[in-house]
Design a protein around this motif. Sequence first.
Motif, PDB file in Angstrom:
ATOM      1  N   ARG A  98     -20.165   3.856   6.994  1.00  0.00           N
ATOM      2  CA  ARG A  98     -19.073   3.448   7.872  1.00  0.00           C
ATOM      3  C   ARG A  98     -19.653   2.956   9.197  1.00  0.00           C
ATOM      4  NH1 ARG A  98     -13.754   7.018   9.249  1.00  0.00           N
ATOM      5  NH2 ARG A  98     -15.252   8.742   9.204  1.00  0.00           N
ATOM      6  N   GLU A  99     -19.212   1.771   9.619  1.00  0.00           N
ATOM      7  CA  GLU A  99     -19.584   1.216  10.914  1.00  0.00           C
ATOM      8  C   GLU A  99     -18.312   0.989  11.711  1.00  0.00           C
ATOM      9  OE1 GLU A  99     -21.796  -2.332  10.203  1.00  0.00           O
ATOM     10  OE2 GLU A  99     -23.497  -1.299   9.281  1.00  0.00           O
ATOM     11  N   SER A 100     -18.181   1.646  12.860  1.00  0.00           N
ATOM     12  CA  SER A 100     -16.976   1.548  13.682  1.00  0.00           C
ATOM     13  C   SER A 100     -17.338   1.171  15.105  1.00  0.00           C
ATOM     14  CB  SER A 100     -16.206   2.875  13.685  1.00  0.00           C
ATOM     15  OG  SER A 100     -15.786   3.225  12.380  1.00  0.00           O
ATOM     16  N   SER A 101     -16.493   0.356  15.729  1.00  0.00           N
ATOM     17  CA  SER A 101     -16.715  -0.035  17.115  1.00  0.00           C
ATOM     18  C   SER A 101     -15.380  -0.382  17.759  1.00  0.00           C
ATOM     19  CB  SER A 101     -17.657  -1.245  17.197  1.00  0.00           C
ATOM     20  OG  SER A 101     -17.099  -2.365  16.529  1.00  0.00           O
ATOM     21  N   VAL A 102     -15.314  -0.251  19.080  1.00  0.00           N
ATOM     22  CA  VAL A 102     -14.146  -0.688  19.836  1.00  0.00           C
ATOM     23  C   VAL A 102     -14.299  -2.184  20.091  1.00  0.00           C
ATOM     24  CG1 VAL A 102     -12.882  -0.497  22.000  1.00  0.00           C
ATOM     25  CG2 VAL A 102     -13.752   1.562  20.886  1.00  0.00           C
ATOM     26  N   GLU A 103     -13.348  -2.942  19.556  1.00  0.00           N
ATOM     27  CA  GLU A 103     -13.428  -4.397  19.628  1.00  0.00           C
ATOM     28  C   GLU A 103     -12.900  -4.943  20.944  1.00  0.00           C
ATOM     29  OE1 GLU A 103     -11.100  -7.159  16.849  1.00  0.00           O
ATOM     30  OE2 GLU A 103     -12.999  -6.828  15.802  1.00  0.00           O
ATOM     31  N   SER A 104     -11.853  -4.308  21.490  1.00  0.00           N
ATOM     32  CA  SER A 104     -11.274  -4.786  22.748  1.00  0.00           C
ATOM     33  C   SER A 104     -10.445  -3.697  23.394  1.00  0.00           C
ATOM     34  CB  SER A 104     -10.405  -6.035  22.517  1.00  0.00           C
ATOM     35  OG  SER A 104      -9.289  -5.729  21.699  1.00  0.00           O
ATOM     36  N   VAL A 105     -10.297  -3.784  24.716  1.00  0.00           N
ATOM     37  CA  VAL A 105      -9.441  -2.910  25.507  1.00  0.00           C
ATOM     38  C   VAL A 105      -8.650  -3.808  26.441  1.00  0.00           C
ATOM     39  CG1 VAL A 105      -9.336  -0.972  27.119  1.00  0.00           C
ATOM     40  CG2 VAL A 105     -11.173  -1.064  25.411  1.00  0.00           C
ATOM     41  N   THR A 106      -7.308  -3.804  26.283  1.00  0.00           N
ATOM     42  CA  THR A 106      -6.468  -4.748  27.026  1.00  0.00           C
ATOM     43  C   THR A 106      -5.351  -4.006  27.734  1.00  0.00           C
ATOM     44  OG1 THR A 106      -6.907  -6.408  25.303  1.00  0.00           O
ATOM     45  CG2 THR A 106      -5.111  -6.863  26.855  1.00  0.00           C
ATOM     46  N   GLU A 107      -5.210  -4.219  29.042  1.00  0.00           N
ATOM     47  CA  GLU A 107      -4.108  -3.649  29.807  1.00  0.00           C
ATOM     48  C   GLU A 107      -2.936  -4.629  29.804  1.00  0.00           C
ATOM     49  OE1 GLU A 107      -5.014  -2.327  33.697  1.00  0.00           O
ATOM     50  OE2 GLU A 107      -6.742  -1.095  33.080  1.00  0.00           O
ATOM     51  N   LYS A 108      -1.724  -4.093  29.579  1.00  0.00           N
ATOM     52  CA  LYS A 108      -0.526  -4.910  29.541  1.00  0.00           C
ATOM     53  C   LYS A 108       0.611  -4.185  30.258  1.00  0.00           C
ATOM     54  CE  LYS A 108      -1.521  -7.171  25.094  1.00  0.00           C
ATOM     55  NZ  LYS A 108      -0.957  -7.543  23.763  1.00  0.00           N
ATOM     56  N   SER A 109       1.706  -4.904  30.464  1.00  0.00           N
ATOM     57  CA  SER A 109       2.935  -4.306  30.988  1.00  0.00           C
ATOM     58  C   SER A 109       4.033  -4.531  29.973  1.00  0.00           C
ATOM     59  CB  SER A 109       3.324  -4.932  32.327  1.00  0.00           C
ATOM     60  OG  SER A 109       2.384  -4.609  33.318  1.00  0.00           O
ATOM     61  N   GLY A 110       4.695  -3.448  29.554  1.00  0.00           N
ATOM     62  CA  GLY A 110       5.782  -3.531  28.587  1.00  0.00           C
ATOM     63  C   GLY A 110       7.090  -3.096  29.203  1.00  0.00           C
ATOM     64  N   ARG A 111       8.125  -2.973  28.373  1.00  0.00           N
ATOM     65  CA  ARG A 111       9.439  -2.560  28.858  1.00  0.00           C
ATOM     66  C   ARG A 111       9.411  -1.171  29.454  1.00  0.00           C
ATOM     67  NH1 ARG A 111      13.007  -3.644  23.618  1.00  0.00           N
ATOM     68  NH2 ARG A 111      11.099  -2.776  22.715  1.00  0.00           N
ATOM     69  N   SER A 112       8.506  -0.324  28.954  1.00  0.00           N
ATOM     70  CA  SER A 112       8.423   1.051  29.446  1.00  0.00           C
ATOM     71  C   SER A 112       7.334   1.231  30.501  1.00  0.00           C
ATOM     72  CB  SER A 112       8.167   2.001  28.277  1.00  0.00           C
ATOM     73  OG  SER A 112       6.965   1.645  27.603  1.00  0.00           O
ATOM     74  N   GLY A 113       6.764   0.109  30.979  1.00  0.00           N
ATOM     75  CA  GLY A 113       5.749   0.194  32.019  1.00  0.00           C
ATOM     76  C   GLY A 113       4.370  -0.200  31.520  1.00  0.00           C
ATOM     77  N   LYS A 114       3.360   0.314  32.196  1.00  0.00           N
ATOM     78  CA  LYS A 114       1.972  -0.020  31.892  1.00  0.00           C
ATOM     79  C   LYS A 114       1.574   0.536  30.533  1.00  0.00           C
ATOM     80  CE  LYS A 114      -2.741   0.734  33.598  1.00  0.00           C
ATOM     81  NZ  LYS A 114      -3.567   1.415  34.644  1.00  0.00           N
ATOM     82  N   LEU A 115       0.762  -0.233  29.812  1.00  0.00           N
ATOM     83  CA  LEU A 115       0.192   0.239  28.549  1.00  0.00           C
ATOM     84  C   LEU A 115      -1.186  -0.359  28.357  1.00  0.00           C
ATOM     85  CD1 LEU A 115       0.508  -2.204  26.161  1.00  0.00           C
ATOM     86  CD2 LEU A 115       2.886  -1.574  26.465  1.00  0.00           C
ATOM     87  N   VAL A 116      -1.965   0.294  27.518  1.00  0.00           N
ATOM     88  CA  VAL A 116      -3.309  -0.170  27.187  1.00  0.00           C
ATOM     89  C   VAL A 116      -3.421  -0.260  25.674  1.00  0.00           C
ATOM     90  CG1 VAL A 116      -5.781   0.336  27.282  1.00  0.00           C
ATOM     91  CG2 VAL A 116      -4.338   0.830  29.264  1.00  0.00           C
ATOM     92  N   VAL A 117      -3.903  -1.403  25.176  1.00  0.00           N
ATOM     93  CA  VAL A 117      -4.101  -1.611  23.738  1.00  0.00           C
ATOM     94  C   VAL A 117      -5.594  -1.564  23.434  1.00  0.00           C
ATOM     95  CG1 VAL A 117      -3.728  -3.154  21.775  1.00  0.00           C
ATOM     96  CG2 VAL A 117      -2.040  -3.071  23.634  1.00  0.00           C
ATOM     97  N   VAL A 118      -5.972  -0.648  22.564  1.00  0.00           N
ATOM     98  CA  VAL A 118      -7.370  -0.498  22.143  1.00  0.00           C
ATOM     99  C   VAL A 118      -7.466  -0.895  20.675  1.00  0.00           C
ATOM    100  CG1 VAL A 118      -9.298   1.088  21.840  1.00  0.00           C
ATOM    101  CG2 VAL A 118      -7.769   1.349  23.809  1.00  0.00           C
ATOM    102  N   VAL A 119      -8.346  -1.836  20.371  1.00  0.00           N
ATOM    103  CA  VAL A 119      -8.537  -2.304  18.998  1.00  0.00           C
ATOM    104  C   VAL A 119      -9.871  -1.769  18.474  1.00  0.00           C
ATOM    105  CG1 VAL A 119      -8.779  -4.323  17.493  1.00  0.00           C
ATOM    106  CG2 VAL A 119      -7.171  -4.379  19.423  1.00  0.00           C
ATOM    107  N   VAL A 120      -9.795  -1.049  17.347  1.00  0.00           N
ATOM    108  CA  VAL A 120     -10.975  -0.461  16.729  1.00  0.00           C
ATOM    109  C   VAL A 120     -11.248  -1.177  15.408  1.00  0.00           C
ATOM    110  CG1 VAL A 120     -12.000   1.637  15.771  1.00  0.00           C
ATOM    111  CG2 VAL A 120     -10.521   1.775  17.796  1.00  0.00           C
ATOM    112  N   ALA A 121     -12.483  -1.626  15.226  1.00  0.00           N
ATOM    113  CA  ALA A 121     -12.881  -2.300  13.990  1.00  0.00           C
ATOM    114  C   ALA A 121     -13.783  -1.390  13.174  1.00  0.00           C
ATOM    115  CB  ALA A 121     -13.607  -3.604  14.307  1.00  0.00           C
TER     116      ALA A 121
END
Length: 286
Positions: A98-121
């Motif tokens: 198994r090879e795993s890594s964090v592909e991206s970390v993105t800060e966004k603003s949604g209807r409920s406020g601030k959020l962070v999206v983390v993409v793991v590959a």
Amino acid sequence: MSWEPHTVTTTETLDPHPVAALSALFDDGMPAAGPGDALPPLWHWLALSRWPVSSALGADGHPARGSFLPPVELPRRMFAGGEVVFHAQLAVGSTVRRESSVESVTEKSGRSGKLVVVVVATRLYDESGRLAIEERQDLIYRDSGAVPSAAEPAVLDPAGAPLTRAGEWAWNLTTDPTLLMRFSAATSNPHRIHYDWPYVTRVEGYPGLVVHGPLMTLALVEVLRLEGCPGRVLRMRHRNRRPLFCGRPALLRRVEDAEPLTLGVFGPDPEPHSTLTIEWEGAGHV
């Protein structure tokens, strides 16, 4: 805290014990996959689950962030979905790399406020070194919700087998606290929102225990098996759109007129809680 994305490579066994645990949990008459049998699609989530050491856990029960995952400070964590490509069949009990890594970390603003999206590959290679599975998982971190003033646990009787047929390509999904506890154990998931009523209601502000996103997705995969969908699965896209709370009625059914085949978890509202889109070899209309 200084943090840099990095690749983690491990050699692991597709453990038959959690695979048997999920078969017992669904209790739907489908044959349980044992050592040497083909692993059903997405069941590697259980077969490769591993308990974190106790000293590594954070306040929410998950491993503290800042090692493999970035040190996101927002408290609510949601398994939002992802995509899985199946290149080769894996067998229960076999060894994978198994090879795993964090592909991206993105800060966004949604209807409920601030959020962070983390993409793991993640990539899984079989015993011959052949690429078997490529996967992307999307994790979302949010602020806590409003905390109820006097949340009390609901009294829920054991639901029995969670899946019962409601029609063609339609199955009722019934959940209770014991089901959630058993799924947490089978997936080595210590996240407190699935079993700790005071924490989930008074800290994270949910109205009740949260049904696991992977449980909803795997229940949709089980519908695919129960309906005898032919052909080898090539790709699955799954999305958890909004929480389902323990004890709330849910229906697993086809999303009409969707191509390719799409299944959804529906409550009383028309918007699904979760969806799963499937592409398979030689696919036609089902």
